[in-house]
Design an enzyme around this catalytic site. Structure first.
Site, PDB file in Angstrom:
ATOM      1  N   TYR A 177       0.852  -1.195   0.000  1.00 16.53           N
ATOM      2  CA  TYR A 177       0.000   0.000   0.000  1.00 16.53           C
ATOM      3  C   TYR A 177       0.887   1.244   0.000  1.00 16.53           C
ATOM      4  O   TYR A 177       1.822   1.342   0.815  1.00 16.53           O
ATOM      5  CB  TYR A 177      -0.951  -0.009   1.215  1.00 16.53           C
ATOM      6  N   SER A 178       0.593   2.168  -0.920  1.00 20.43           N
ATOM      7  CA  SER A 178       1.365   3.414  -0.966  1.00 20.43           C
ATOM      8  C   SER A 178       1.100   4.198   0.318  1.00 20.43           C
ATOM      9  O   SER A 178      -0.047   4.257   0.783  1.00 20.43           O
ATOM     10  CB  SER A 178       0.924   4.290  -2.130  1.00 20.43           C
ATOM     11  N   CYS A 363       0.263   7.395 -10.648  1.00 20.31           N
ATOM     12  CA  CYS A 363      -0.021   6.361  -9.655  1.00 20.31           C
ATOM     13  C   CYS A 363      -1.516   6.037  -9.658  1.00 20.31           C
ATOM     14  O   CYS A 363      -2.359   6.934  -9.734  1.00 20.31           O
ATOM     15  CB  CYS A 363       0.412   6.836  -8.265  1.00 20.31           C
ATOM     16  N   GLU A 403       3.918   4.156 -10.941  1.00 16.79           N
ATOM     17  CA  GLU A 403       3.647   3.068 -10.000  1.00 16.79           C
ATOM     18  C   GLU A 403       2.158   2.748 -10.092  1.00 16.79           C
ATOM     19  O   GLU A 403       1.315   3.455  -9.538  1.00 16.79           O
ATOM     20  CB  GLU A 403       4.019   3.462  -8.569  1.00 16.79           C
TER      21      GLU A 403
END
Ligand code: FAD
Length: 405
Positions: A177-178, A363, A403
């Site tokens: 998880y970012s 992202c 990402e």
């Protein structure tokens, strides 16, 4: 007393209302620093939390800085690598060692825990980020990290969901998880991490509708955690999404849905927290966020507060935030508005920025990239730019960071 009341010193806060952790509008006006300014808290470090009651009475902020500069030995502060010319001495004196987590060739701190030896974090709170009638479920989750677990903006955290996989009969695999908070965390004590998690849905193949009885293993777990619950974590991982080392670079952030997480962390670092990083950032920031409905907008009150503060402080770095709300906005062709349409409509500005060295980050869901690449290729071709060559150039110049998951 907002931050402390919300849990900086206490292990729990109630879930359900993110503003019980932190109110971006009012904290923003005051510097988002809680009881004392961020600099003061960092200067006192752990003592602040142990003894708690530092009372600066009616002293002005400048006086407070002066007190800190005098009381805090400069020799105990690591030298900053960045230019200190533009940084007031008092701010430098009060900076925290956490500022130096990326002062190494890797630009990220070392991994604290590997996924096969995870550590225990604890849930401080959780709240739904989107309107009740917005599709799906996205939660903001704040965890108290294990001791000495530090990260920098743009990194991710591994979460190991509890239980055994029915497919493999082994413990579940970790999910990444970012990280949605800065290195200081939402409670500004350098010991928490915040995540922005979308509950993965299962679609019934016969009806094509989500089946509410099923959810993703890890996201379902995280979107249902309660304060005090343990969560096994590993990491921090990733260096694809870290901020540029040159603080004069413009940054362009393109997110869909939970892809906003690293950019929330960037924007708090560059536009709210009172640190040297913010002081030194002279680039412009441009965020483009794509969501399905206006009720699905993520962190909008915080971003509104940042825009307001930035306007008031007359900083040279501009902050631009564009939303692409696909089901409610239309593009130039009358179709649904996606992030690539915002990029296409602003192609002139986008290419001018990239050509002057801007760094762009993407992202979110994997599906976002084909549309974006196609739109950029169309715009580049119309400008007589050979897109494949240009893209390679941006990638090798470290101007292009993706990402997606
Ligand atoms: P899983 O249980 O692994 O299932 C995933 C999907 O597979 C389901 O939604 C479903 O569509 C399908 N599926 C699986 N089993 C079945 C079945 N039996 N029947 C039908 N369908 C099935 N996510 C975020 O929300 N926020 C973030 O900030 C974020 N950051 C990330 C950063 C990185 C670098 C990466 C790689 C991923 C990130 N993710 C993020 C995604 C996250 O890691 C997980 O992949 C996601 O939460 C889904 O995991 P899960 O365990 O909930 O779902």
């Amino acid at each position: 007393m907002r931050v402390k009341k919300a849990g900086a010193g206490d292990p729990f806060v109630a879930s359900g209302d993110r503003h019980s952790f932190w109110d971006p509008a009012s904290e923003g006006m005051r510097g988002m620093d809680g009881d004392l300014s961020l600099e003061e808290r960092l200067a006192f470090g752990i003592e602040f939390h142990l003894n708690g009651d530092y009372d600066f009475g009616m002293e002005t902020e400048t006086d407070n800085f002066k007190n800190i500069s005098e009381s805090y030995s400069k020799s105990s502060i690591p030298a900053t690598t960045a230019s200190q010319n533009s940084v007031p001495e008092m701010l430098h004196a009060a900076q925290c060692w956490l500022e130096h987590l990326d002062d190494n060739p890797n630009r990220v701190p070392p991994v604290v825990a590997k996924a096969n030896k995870p550590l225990e974090a604890m849930v401080l709170g959780r709240t739904r980020l989107i309107d009740q009638n917005a599709p799906g479920d996205i939660q903001h989750i704040v965890l108290r990290l294990p001791e000495n677990f530090h990260y920098v903006e743009g990194q991710s955290l591994s979460v190991i969901p509890p239980g055994i996989s029915s497919k493999t009969n082994k413990p579940h695999k970790p999910r990444l998880y970012s990280i949605a908070s800065t290195r200081y965390g939402d409670l500004l004590d350098g010991n928490t991490v915040s995540l922005c998690v979308r509950k993965a849905e299962y679609y019934d193949p016969s009806t094509g509708l989500p089946d509410p009885t099923k959810a993703g293993v890890c996201s379902g777990f995280l979107c249902g955690v309660r304060p005090g619950q343990k969560v096994m974590v590993a990491g921090p991982v990733g260096k694809t999404m870290v901020l540029p080392s040159d603080p004069s670079k413009d940054i362009i952030m393109v997110a869909t849905g939970t892809g906003i997480a690293p950019f929330r962390s960037f924007l708090h670092r560059l536009y709210t927290e009172h640190t040297i990083a913010r002081q030194q950032f002279t680039g412009d920031a441009w965020l483009i966020l794509g969501v399905p409905t206006s009720g699905s907008l993520l962190y909008k009150p915080e971003f509104d507060a940042m825009l307001e503060i930035n306007k008031k402080t007359n900083r040279s770095s501009s902050l631009t935030i564009d939303y692409a709300i696909s089901r409610e906005m239309t593009n130039a062709q009358g179709g649904k508005m996606y992030v690539q349409d915002v990029l296409t409509e602003n192609a002139q500005r986008l290419f001018a920025k990239l050509e002057s060295g801007a760094v762009v980050y993407f992202c979110g869901l994997k599906g976002m990239m084909p549309g974006i690449l196609e739109a950029l290729e169309t715009v580049a071709t119309a400008k007589n730019i050979d897109w494949p060559t240009k893209l390679k150039e941006y990638q090798s110049n470290h101007q292009w960071h993706v990402e997606v998951y």
